[in-house]
Design an enzyme around this catalytic site. Structure first.
Site, short mmCIF file in Angstrom:
data_model
loop_
_atom_site.label_atom_id
_atom_site.label_comp_id
_atom_site.label_asym_id
_atom_site.label_seq_id
_atom_site.Cartn_x
_atom_site.Cartn_y
_atom_site.Cartn_z
N GLN A 32 0.92 -1.23 0.08
CA GLN A 32 0.06 -0.02 -0.01
C GLN A 32 0.71 1.12 -0.01
O GLN A 32 2.03 1.19 0.16
CB GLN A 32 -0.92 0.05 1.22
CG GLN A 32 -0.19 -0.24 2.34
CD GLN A 32 -1.02 -0.79 3.55
OE1 GLN A 32 -2.14 -0.89 3.56
NE2 GLN A 32 -0.33 -1.52 4.68
N HIS A 63 -8.39 3.50 20.06
CA HIS A 63 -7.39 2.36 20.75
C HIS A 63 -8.04 1.82 22.09
O HIS A 63 -7.96 0.89 22.37
CB HIS A 63 -5.96 3.08 20.74
CG HIS A 63 -5.28 2.98 19.18
ND1 HIS A 63 -4.70 4.02 19.19
CD2 HIS A 63 -5.47 2.09 18.28
CE1 HIS A 63 -4.28 4.00 17.45
NE2 HIS A 63 -4.83 2.63 17.20
N GLU A 107 0.85 -8.26 11.78
CA GLU A 107 0.60 -7.09 10.90
C GLU A 107 1.44 -7.63 9.35
O GLU A 107 2.48 -7.94 9.62
CB GLU A 107 1.50 -5.89 11.50
CG GLU A 107 1.89 -4.87 10.46
CD GLU A 107 0.49 -4.13 9.70
OE1 GLU A 107 -0.25 -3.75 10.50
OE2 GLU A 107 0.45 -4.28 8.54
N ASP A 138 0.66 -12.74 6.95
CA ASP A 138 -1.00 -12.63 6.80
C ASP A 138 -1.39 -13.14 7.87
O ASP A 138 -1.86 -14.48 8.02
CB ASP A 138 -1.37 -13.26 5.33
CG ASP A 138 -2.57 -12.77 5.27
OD1 ASP A 138 -3.54 -12.26 5.59
OD2 ASP A 138 -2.99 -13.30 3.66
N GLY A 139 -2.36 -12.16 8.70
CA GLY A 139 -3.27 -12.61 9.65
C GLY A 139 -4.29 -13.66 9.10
O GLY A 139 -4.55 -14.57 10.06
N ASP A 156 -7.64 -5.06 13.91
CA ASP A 156 -7.51 -3.68 14.04
C ASP A 156 -7.07 -3.44 12.80
O ASP A 156 -5.88 -2.88 12.34
CB ASP A 156 -6.36 -3.12 14.99
CG ASP A 156 -6.20 -1.62 14.74
OD1 ASP A 156 -6.84 -1.08 14.29
OD2 ASP A 156 -5.22 -1.18 15.45
N THR A 158 -7.43 -2.40 8.24
CA THR A 158 -7.97 -1.26 7.50
C THR A 158 -9.33 -1.52 7.04
O THR A 158 -9.79 -2.60 7.18
CB THR A 158 -7.03 -1.09 6.24
OG1 THR A 158 -6.73 -2.18 5.77
CG2 THR A 158 -6.02 -0.46 6.47
N ASP A 159 -10.01 -0.77 6.30
CA ASP A 159 -11.55 -0.92 5.81
C ASP A 159 -11.23 -2.06 4.81
O ASP A 159 -10.25 -2.29 4.31
CB ASP A 159 -12.14 0.41 5.19
CG ASP A 159 -12.21 1.47 6.16
OD1 ASP A 159 -12.46 1.24 7.41
OD2 ASP A 159 -12.48 2.71 6.00
N1 AG3 Z 1 -7.56 0.82 11.93
C1 AG3 Z 1 -8.72 1.43 10.74
C2 AG3 Z 1 -9.29 2.47 11.11
C3 AG3 Z 1 -10.57 2.60 10.02
C4 AG3 Z 1 -10.00 3.75 9.15
N2 AG3 Z 1 -11.16 4.19 8.16
C5 AG3 Z 1 -11.33 5.25 7.51
N3 AG3 Z 1 -10.74 6.23 8.00
N4 AG3 Z 1 -12.19 5.15 6.60
C6 AG3 Z 1 -6.62 1.84 12.21
C7 AG3 Z 1 -5.54 1.42 12.73
C8 AG3 Z 1 -5.18 2.12 13.93
N5 AG3 Z 1 -4.42 1.27 15.07
#
Ligand code: AG3
Length: 274
Positions: A32, A63, A107, A138-139, A156, A158-159
């Site tokens: 990414q 968090h 991660e 890979d989780g 935790d 990403t979208d």
């Molecule tokens: N985890 C994802 C948060 C989602 C963000 N989404 C968005 N901005 N549309 C964040 C990691 C924090 N440890």
């Protein structure tokens, strides 16, 4: 003053923008686009693929809510896994619980960890603890290899999209279920209940697998001004259980036992959606 703005597109027709003073770092990893920017109102922000992950001003809300809710439901959490969360903020909150012996941080992108170590020490310094084991794998695969091992698993991520898409499926939730001990609890961030097309699907997926489950809500201004959701799944304990006596050992700025219970109270239109 510089007039540079960061904009996140939540939908085709809804964007959130905030001014940035500086781009501190930017690179393309194997997975990414990673950037760290400085904002006068939000502090330092970690962006992945142009989507804000965390900001130093408001990260405590997200968090604390992703970590303390499951950890306070469990009577004695010892083994915890965090999937994603390479910035270290979730791990920092998990480590506040003295019962926790090990936290595995799984991660996929080691560059997120390295960039956070360099630019977000307020979050990432927790990763240096000897109770933390970091796995850059890979989780999705890792969780499949485990059985009845963890007390709490926190997703935790990403979208949904790119590497995270599969982390919102029933199959994945079933693997998480199997990796948990018989009284284990999971939580995943499940996005904006207002704008994310995946919110309902994720809630239903977790409900199909776990006997007790529910979304819970908080407001995290770094993402959108309205609600943000997490969804918890529990094998045994009711989600409004709070082992209140353990709060004495834990310092928070947002989470309280009252906030915990209130977060599960859902507005009617959201109840009707799920
Ligand atoms: N985890 C994802 C948060 C989602 C963000 N989404 C968005 N901005 N549309 C964040 C990691 C924090 N440890």
């Amino acid at each position: 003053m510089l007039d540079i703005w960061f904009t996140e597109n939540h939908t085709e027709g809804y964007k959130v923008s905030w001014r940035i003073d500086k781009i501190l770092h930017s690179e393309r990893s194997r997975f990414q686009e990673i950037a760290v920017v400085e904002s006068p109102d939000l502090g330092r922000a970690l962006l992945l693929d142009n989507t804000v992950q965390t900001t130093t001003r408001f990260e405590f809300i997200y968090h604390e809510m992703i970590a303390h809710v499951p950890l306070m439901i469990h009577p004695r959490p010892q083994r915890v896994m965090v999937i994603g969360g390479g910035d270290g903020g979730t791990v920092r909150e998990v480590l506040k619980h003295p019962t926790v012996e090990t936290v595995e941080l799984v991660e996929i992108d080691e560059r997120v960890i390295q960039v956070s170590k360099e630019w977000l020490p307020q979050l990432s310094s927790a990763l240096n603890s000897d109770r933390v084991k970091i796995l850059t794998v890979d989780g999705l695969q890792y969780v499949k290899e485990k059985a009845a091992h963890y007390d709490v698993i926190i997703v935790d991520c990403t979208d949904p999209g790119g590497p995270s898409l599969a982390l919102f499926t029933k199959d994945f939730y079933q693997d998480v279920y199997n990796a948990l001990t018989e009284d284990g609890i999971m939580v995943s961030q499940t996005g904006s209940p207002t704008f994310s097309p995946h919110f309902v699907e994720a809630v239903k997926g977790i409900r199909q697998v776990f006997p007790c489950s529910s979304p819970y809500l908080t407001c995290e201004p770094s993402y959108i001004a309205g609600f943000w959701s997490f969804t918890a799944g529990s094998k045994k304990y009711a989600l409004d259980t709070v082992n209140q006596d353990r709060m004495a050992a834990i310092t928070t700025r947002y989470y309280t036992p009252e906030i915990h219970r209130a977060a599960f109270v859902l507005p009617k239109h959201i109840q009707e959606q799920i």
